[in-house]
Motif scaffolding. Structure first.
Motif, mmCIF file in Angstrom:
data_model
loop_
_atom_site.group_PDB
_atom_site.id
_atom_site.type_symbol
_atom_site.label_atom_id
_atom_site.label_comp_id
_atom_site.label_asym_id
_atom_site.label_seq_id
_atom_site.Cartn_x
_atom_site.Cartn_y
_atom_site.Cartn_z
ATOM 1 N N ILE A 165 0.819 -1.379 -0.050
ATOM 2 C CA ILE A 165 0.177 -0.090 -0.103
ATOM 3 C C ILE A 165 0.756 1.116 -0.088
ATOM 4 O O ILE A 165 1.511 1.264 0.828
ATOM 5 C CB ILE A 165 -0.803 0.028 1.115
ATOM 6 N N ARG A 167 -3.805 -10.743 14.973
ATOM 7 C CA ARG A 167 -3.827 -9.428 15.909
ATOM 8 C C ARG A 167 -4.444 -8.158 14.757
ATOM 9 O O ARG A 167 -3.973 -8.389 13.663
ATOM 10 C CB ARG A 167 -2.615 -9.071 16.380
ATOM 11 N N GLY A 201 -4.105 -5.115 12.607
ATOM 12 C CA GLY A 201 -2.867 -4.709 11.801
ATOM 13 C C GLY A 201 -2.169 -5.814 11.232
ATOM 14 O O GLY A 201 -1.070 -5.602 10.839
ATOM 15 N N ALA A 202 -2.206 -7.206 11.709
ATOM 16 C CA ALA A 202 -1.611 -8.145 10.969
ATOM 17 C C ALA A 202 -1.796 -8.126 9.418
ATOM 18 O O ALA A 202 -0.993 -8.709 8.774
ATOM 19 C CB ALA A 202 -2.388 -9.364 11.705
ATOM 20 N N GLY A 203 -3.013 -7.773 8.829
ATOM 21 C CA GLY A 203 -3.037 -7.864 7.479
ATOM 22 C C GLY A 203 -4.259 -8.602 6.899
ATOM 23 O O GLY A 203 -4.355 -9.083 5.648
ATOM 24 N N LYS A 204 -5.327 -8.823 7.897
ATOM 25 C CA LYS A 204 -6.288 -9.604 7.551
ATOM 26 C C LYS A 204 -7.095 -9.014 6.508
ATOM 27 O O LYS A 204 -7.573 -9.440 5.610
ATOM 28 C CB LYS A 204 -7.188 -9.934 8.846
ATOM 29 N N THR A 205 -7.409 -7.578 6.510
ATOM 30 C CA THR A 205 -8.354 -7.045 5.913
ATOM 31 C C THR A 205 -7.609 -6.711 4.609
ATOM 32 O O THR A 205 -8.253 -6.899 3.484
ATOM 33 C CB THR A 205 -8.855 -5.371 6.459
ATOM 34 N N THR A 206 -6.318 -6.639 4.764
ATOM 35 C CA THR A 206 -5.512 -6.335 3.206
ATOM 36 C C THR A 206 -5.804 -7.706 2.656
ATOM 37 O O THR A 206 -5.623 -7.776 1.430
ATOM 38 C CB THR A 206 -4.254 -5.831 3.829
HETATM 39 N N1 LIG Z 1 -4.137 2.859 3.687
HETATM 40 C C1 LIG Z 1 -2.832 2.275 4.211
HETATM 41 N N2 LIG Z 1 -1.873 3.016 4.293
HETATM 42 C C2 LIG Z 1 -0.868 2.517 4.969
HETATM 43 N N3 LIG Z 1 -0.659 1.626 5.847
HETATM 44 C C3 LIG Z 1 -1.928 0.763 5.803
HETATM 45 C C4 LIG Z 1 -3.304 1.142 5.115
HETATM 46 N N4 LIG Z 1 -4.149 0.386 5.426
HETATM 47 C C5 LIG Z 1 -3.613 -0.797 6.150
HETATM 48 N N5 LIG Z 1 -2.226 -0.395 6.421
HETATM 49 C C6 LIG Z 1 -1.313 -1.024 7.216
HETATM 50 O O1 LIG Z 1 -1.544 -2.365 6.843
HETATM 51 C C7 LIG Z 1 -1.265 -3.440 7.954
HETATM 52 C C8 LIG Z 1 -2.369 -4.210 7.802
HETATM 53 O O2 LIG Z 1 -3.727 -3.706 7.988
HETATM 54 P P1 LIG Z 1 -5.057 -4.515 7.948
HETATM 55 O O3 LIG Z 1 -4.958 -5.391 6.895
HETATM 56 O O4 LIG Z 1 -6.205 -3.398 8.064
HETATM 57 O O5 LIG Z 1 -5.029 -5.389 9.304
HETATM 58 P P2 LIG Z 1 -5.930 -6.187 10.185
HETATM 59 O O6 LIG Z 1 -7.358 -6.237 9.260
HETATM 60 O O7 LIG Z 1 -5.447 -7.427 10.445
HETATM 61 O O8 LIG Z 1 -6.230 -5.339 11.409
HETATM 62 C C9 LIG Z 1 -1.284 -2.415 9.437
HETATM 63 O O9 LIG Z 1 0.060 -2.264 9.905
HETATM 64 C C10 LIG Z 1 -1.998 -1.128 8.835
HETATM 65 O O10 LIG Z 1 -1.374 -0.043 9.591
#
Ligand SMILES: Nc1ncnc2c1ncn2[C@@H]1O[C@H](COP(=O)(O)OP(=O)(O)O)[C@@H](O)[C@H]1O
Ligand SMILES: [Mg+2]
Length: 247
Positions: free
Chosen positions: A16, A40, A42-47
């Motif tokens: 990202i 946890r 911020g682990a990357g699940k949503t990503t």
């Molecule tokens: N738009 C963004 N810009 C920068 N970092 C991002 C962005 N979206 C997510 N992140 C980072 O990517 C990591 C994974 O986020 P995310 O997938 O939302 O985690 P989860 O869903 O597991 O809580 C986190 O460290 C978050 O801070």
């Protein structure tokens, strides 16, 4: 190998901006099953979900859906292949009614008519509230609407991000029942921080930690592995207590 899986995420790396968010993440989802992504905050699940649906496309690796490589496609085209995405923030239209929200989720003309009975059977409240606007719904009702929207078009796969987040316990139970029933009709890749819910719904799990997929297996094994649960899920989940309620 890939034939048995409706979805295979194979060694994806996702950035990202300049941030390297996912590194060598692999997730398989068998047809007709629920697989849950754990890990946890911020682990990357949503990503990982966004990588599948094309909102944060991977820089390398492959995403194979229903036998087809989709990692280069645009989000809109990926959805059109039959993937429903229920984002974490619900993203319903607050100024539109429940019915209008559902109507807008159509991919083909008549989608809502074809599926309205099924949707309202799963979510009787939505039928009762169909004329209310999004902003008149409670958080739980909005969450139900967000899931219901993904059922309007014909989808083979649902990506559902933290459906229980912010819901009262009674609504978590309702959401669990809905997802349990959905499993009979479709395939689900779920993100769920509520471990009780995750462990009762999913057959398989993948643990994401610091942008990597570090463990995977049968949920029935994970619930017995307190060490693994503690190591990767830590304080962000409730302890996996056994409930006495019969399934
Ligand atoms: N738009 C963004 N810009 C920068 N970092 C991002 C962005 N979206 C997510 N992140 C980072 O990517 C990591 C994974 O986020 P995310 O997938 O939302 O985690 P989860 O869903 O597991 O809580 C986190 O460290 C978050 O801070
Ligand atoms: Mg998330």
């Amino acid at each position: 190998m890939t034939n048995e899986f409706l979805l295979s995420v194979e060694s994806v790396d996702t950035f990202i901006g300049q941030f390297h968010i996912l590194e060598n993440v692999s997730v398989n989802v068998a047809k007709g099953s629920i697989t849950v992504l754990l890990g946890r905050n911020g682990a990357g699940k949503t990503t990982t979900l966004k990588t599948v649906i094309g909102l944060t496309p991977p820089r390398s690796g492959r995403v194979i859906f229903d036998g087809e490589e989709i990692q280069g496609k645009r989000a809109f085209n990926i959805a059109n292949l039959g993937i429903g995405y229920v984002p974490e923030n619900r993203a319903i239209f607050r100024a539109l009614t429940v019915l209008e929200n559902l109507k807008l989720a159509e991919r083909k003309k008549g989608d809502l008519d074809r599926h309205a009975d099924m949707i309202f059977e799963l979510f009787p409240d939505l039928e009762r509230l169909s004329k209310l606007k999004g902003n008149q719904l409670s958080g739980g009702q909005q969450q139900m609407l967000a899931v219901a929207r993904a059922l309007v078009p014909d989808n083979k796969l649902l990506l559902i991000d933290e459906p229980s987040e912010g819901l009262a316990p009674i609504l978590i139970q309702q959401m669990m029942e809905v997802i349990r029933k959905l499993k009979e009709k479709t395939t689900i890749l779920l993100v769920e921080q509520n471990f009780i819910m995750a462990s009762q719904l999913a057959e398989r799990y993948v643990i994401i930690d610091d942008g990597r997929s570090v463990h995977r297996g049968l949920m029935s094994d994970l619930v017995l592995n307190e060490e693994l649960i503690h190591q990767y899920l830590g304080a962000s989940i409730q302890a996996p207590t056994r409930t006495s309620e019969a399934e």
